[in-house]
Design an enzyme around this catalytic site. Structure first.
Site, PDB file in Angstrom:
ATOM      1  N   ALA A  65      25.375  48.723 -57.899  1.00 39.49           N
ATOM      2  CA  ALA A  65      26.003  49.383 -59.306  1.00 39.49           C
ATOM      3  C   ALA A  65      27.089  48.211 -59.588  1.00 39.49           C
ATOM      4  CB  ALA A  65      26.242  50.579 -59.416  1.00 39.49           C
ATOM      5  N   GLU A 133      28.336  52.881 -50.262  1.00 45.12           N
ATOM      6  CA  GLU A 133      29.014  53.589 -51.134  1.00 45.12           C
ATOM      7  C   GLU A 133      30.197  54.213 -50.680  1.00 45.12           C
ATOM      8  OE1 GLU A 133      25.793  53.581 -51.272  1.00 45.12           O
ATOM      9  OE2 GLU A 133      25.108  53.484 -53.409  1.00 45.12           O
TER      10      GLU A 133
HETATM   11  C1  HXC Z   1      30.547  44.125 -59.458  1.00 43.07           C
HETATM   12  C2  HXC Z   1      29.829  42.493 -57.806  1.00 43.07           C
HETATM   13  C3  HXC Z   1      29.231  43.427 -56.900  1.00 43.07           C
HETATM   14  C4  HXC Z   1      29.220  44.694 -57.526  1.00 43.07           C
HETATM   15  C5  HXC Z   1      29.204  41.490 -56.013  1.00 43.07           C
HETATM   16  N1  HXC Z   1      30.065  41.331 -57.085  1.00 43.07           N
HETATM   17  N2  HXC Z   1      28.747  42.616 -56.040  1.00 43.07           N
HETATM   18  N3  HXC Z   1      30.473  42.906 -58.893  1.00 43.07           N
HETATM   19  N4  HXC Z   1      29.768  44.893 -58.725  1.00 43.07           N
HETATM   20  N5  HXC Z   1      28.410  45.599 -56.845  1.00 43.07           N
HETATM   21  C6  HXC Z   1      30.627  40.007 -57.480  1.00 43.07           C
HETATM   22  C7  HXC Z   1      31.641  39.739 -56.676  1.00 43.07           C
HETATM   23  O1  HXC Z   1      32.988  40.469 -57.179  1.00 43.07           O
HETATM   24  C8  HXC Z   1      32.220  38.281 -57.167  1.00 43.07           C
HETATM   25  O2  HXC Z   1      32.821  38.090 -58.272  1.00 43.07           O
HETATM   26  C9  HXC Z   1      30.624  37.888 -57.089  1.00 43.07           C
HETATM   27  O3  HXC Z   1      29.792  38.972 -57.445  1.00 43.07           O
HETATM   28  C10 HXC Z   1      30.136  37.118 -55.883  1.00 43.07           C
HETATM   29  O4  HXC Z   1      30.463  38.094 -54.708  1.00 43.07           O
HETATM   30  P1  HXC Z   1      30.907  37.602 -53.419  1.00 43.07           P
HETATM   31  O5  HXC Z   1      31.670  39.003 -52.843  1.00 43.07           O
HETATM   32  O6  HXC Z   1      32.166  36.597 -53.678  1.00 43.07           O
HETATM   33  O7  HXC Z   1      29.814  37.154 -52.527  1.00 43.07           O
HETATM   34  P2  HXC Z   1      29.802  37.216 -50.937  1.00 43.07           P
HETATM   35  O8  HXC Z   1      31.218  36.946 -50.333  1.00 43.07           O
HETATM   36  O9  HXC Z   1      28.624  36.207 -50.649  1.00 43.07           O
HETATM   37  O10 HXC Z   1      29.606  38.704 -50.562  1.00 43.07           O
HETATM   38  C11 HXC Z   1      28.346  39.388 -50.752  1.00 43.07           C
HETATM   39  C12 HXC Z   1      28.493  41.107 -50.654  1.00 43.07           C
HETATM   40  C13 HXC Z   1      29.732  41.389 -51.685  1.00 43.07           C
HETATM   41  C14 HXC Z   1      28.690  41.224 -49.241  1.00 43.07           C
HETATM   42  C15 HXC Z   1      27.177  41.637 -51.180  1.00 43.07           C
HETATM   43  O11 HXC Z   1      29.548  40.779 -52.815  1.00 43.07           O
HETATM   44  C16 HXC Z   1      29.740  42.930 -51.715  1.00 43.07           C
HETATM   45  O12 HXC Z   1      30.241  43.642 -50.925  1.00 43.07           O
HETATM   46  N6  HXC Z   1      29.440  43.485 -52.714  1.00 43.07           N
HETATM   47  C17 HXC Z   1      29.575  45.007 -53.014  1.00 43.07           C
HETATM   48  C18 HXC Z   1      28.327  45.570 -52.535  1.00 43.07           C
HETATM   49  C19 HXC Z   1      28.633  47.204 -52.723  1.00 43.07           C
HETATM   50  O13 HXC Z   1      29.319  47.716 -52.205  1.00 43.07           O
HETATM   51  N7  HXC Z   1      27.521  47.685 -53.267  1.00 43.07           N
HETATM   52  C20 HXC Z   1      27.389  48.934 -53.677  1.00 43.07           C
HETATM   53  C21 HXC Z   1      27.993  49.109 -55.043  1.00 43.07           C
HETATM   54  S1  HXC Z   1      27.982  50.930 -55.267  1.00 43.07           S
HETATM   55  P3  HXC Z   1      33.950  37.040 -58.680  1.00 43.07           P
HETATM   56  O14 HXC Z   1      34.159  37.440 -60.064  1.00 43.07           O
HETATM   57  O15 HXC Z   1      34.734  37.267 -57.481  1.00 43.07           O
HETATM   58  O16 HXC Z   1      33.130  35.826 -58.315  1.00 43.07           O
HETATM   59  C22 HXC Z   1      26.760  51.448 -55.974  1.00 43.07           C
HETATM   60  C23 HXC Z   1      26.363  52.667 -56.381  1.00 43.07           C
HETATM   61  C24 HXC Z   1      25.013  53.180 -56.785  1.00 43.07           C
HETATM   62  O17 HXC Z   1      25.734  50.694 -55.805  1.00 43.07           O
HETATM   63  C25 HXC Z   1      25.067  54.527 -57.595  1.00 43.07           C
HETATM   64  C26 HXC Z   1      26.023  54.455 -58.756  1.00 43.07           C
HETATM   65  C27 HXC Z   1      25.724  55.731 -59.594  1.00 43.07           C
END
Ligand code: HXC
Length: 259
Positions: A65, A133
């Site tokens: 998300a 999360e």
């Molecule tokens: C918003 C996100 C994102 C996310 C990545 N991006 N994941 N933006 N929400 N979930 C954005 C980054 O901020 C970045 O933007 C761009 O995408 C590229 O990501 P990078 O981090 O630079 O890429 P990389 O170094 O290859 O790392 C990949 C990654 C990392 C390991 C997947 O992006 C990451 O950890 N993302 C978050 C994963 C996460 O925690 N997901 C769970 C979310 S909570 P910029 O502007 O810097 O280029 C969830 C809850 C669900 O899902 C239930 C809700 C009710």
């Protein structure tokens, strides 16, 4: 219909829905979720589509998300957001047509939860799975706490959710989270091959099988057996059953009618 954040293609009787916000790794915000729901409704109604494949553009399937949208939410807004995604994912799970997730890259948080709401998961070798999360101070919110233990068992689900560990495709296959792993280049071919094989079978029987599994799995065994028996019986009222069995006896391929 045209979507801002999704690409929808058709190959014969298979639809391919691809998340198309690669700059943010296909993160799910409210706009994307609303479009996803519209697309699912459209695909559900389209009688020329038998199977749906869900995938993502770029290096992610869905990296979760959208954290930038979630950061400032209140408790009520957070709950509503969770409810929105969970409702749409449940629609995917319960839709009559089988859904295959072709997991091309990161399937984290809501992305892993989306993949789990699909019937079958095929992973590219670079795919990564996890429920990170708790590292953001939240629980999984699109039913990950419910689907992950059902797929991989309580102990592994608790380990993954409490640690937030990210696992690779091979590990995901080992624990039963994905059906198979193929190379990145082969991923869509493999998903399409499976989709077309499913589409070549009797579609009412596929639909009833999905319903029997999905409805039965949450019931006690005897109730589930009744559900299966009813659906099995109904098959005998279909032309597909007559054709399928006649074709077998006549040593030819069945010609199931498309709607
Ligand atoms: C918003 C996100 C994102 C996310 C990545 N991006 N994941 N933006 N929400 N979930 C954005 C980054 O901020 C970045 O933007 C761009 O995408 C590229 O990501 P990078 O981090 O630079 O890429 P990389 O170094 O290859 O790392 C990949 C990654 C990392 C390991 C997947 O992006 C990451 O950890 N993302 C978050 C994963 C996460 O925690 N997901 C769970 C979310 S909570 P910029 O502007 O810097 O280029 C969830 C809850 C669900 O899902 C239930 C809700 C009710």
């Amino acid at each position: 219909m045209d979507y801002k954040n999704l690409l929808i293609k058709k190959q014969d009787d298979v639809a391919i829905l691809s998340f198309n916000r690669p700059k943010v790794l296909n993160a799910l915000n409210t706009d994307v979720l609303i479009e996803l729901e519209q697309a699912i409704e459209e695909i559900k109604e389209d009688e020329t589509i038998d199977v749906l494949i869900i995938t993502g553009e770029g290096k992610a399937f869905v990296a979760g998300a959208d954290i930038s949208e979630m950061r400032d939410k209140t408790a009520e807004e957070g709950r509503n957001f969770g409810e929105l995604g969970a409702r749409i994912f449940r629609k995917i799970e319960l839709m009559e047509k089988p859904v295959i997730a072709a997991v091309n890259g990161f399937a984290l948080g809501g992305g892993c939860e989306l993949a789990m709401s699909c019937d079958i998961r095929i992973a590219g070798e670079k795919a990564k799975f996890g429920q990170p999360e708790v590292g953001l101070g939240i629980t999984p919110g699109f039913a990950g706490t419910q689907r992950l233990p059902r797929l991989v068992g309580l102990a592994k689900a608790k380990e993954l959710i409490f640690t937030g560990d990210i696992i690779d495709a091979k590990e995901a296959e080992k624990i039963g989270l994905v059906n198979k792993v193929v190379s990145g280049e082969e991923l869509m071919d493999e998903a399409l091959k499976m989709a077309k094989k499913i589409a070549s079978n009797g579609q009412i029987a596929v639909k009833y099988s999905k319903a029997a599994i999905n409805r039965g799995i949450n019931c006690d065994f005897d109730t589930a057996n009744e559900i299966e028996k009813d659906l099995f019986g109904l098959c005998f009222a279909t032309e597909d059953q007559k054709e399928g069995m006649t074709a077998f006896l006549e040593k030819r391929k069945p010609m199931f009618k498309k709607k």
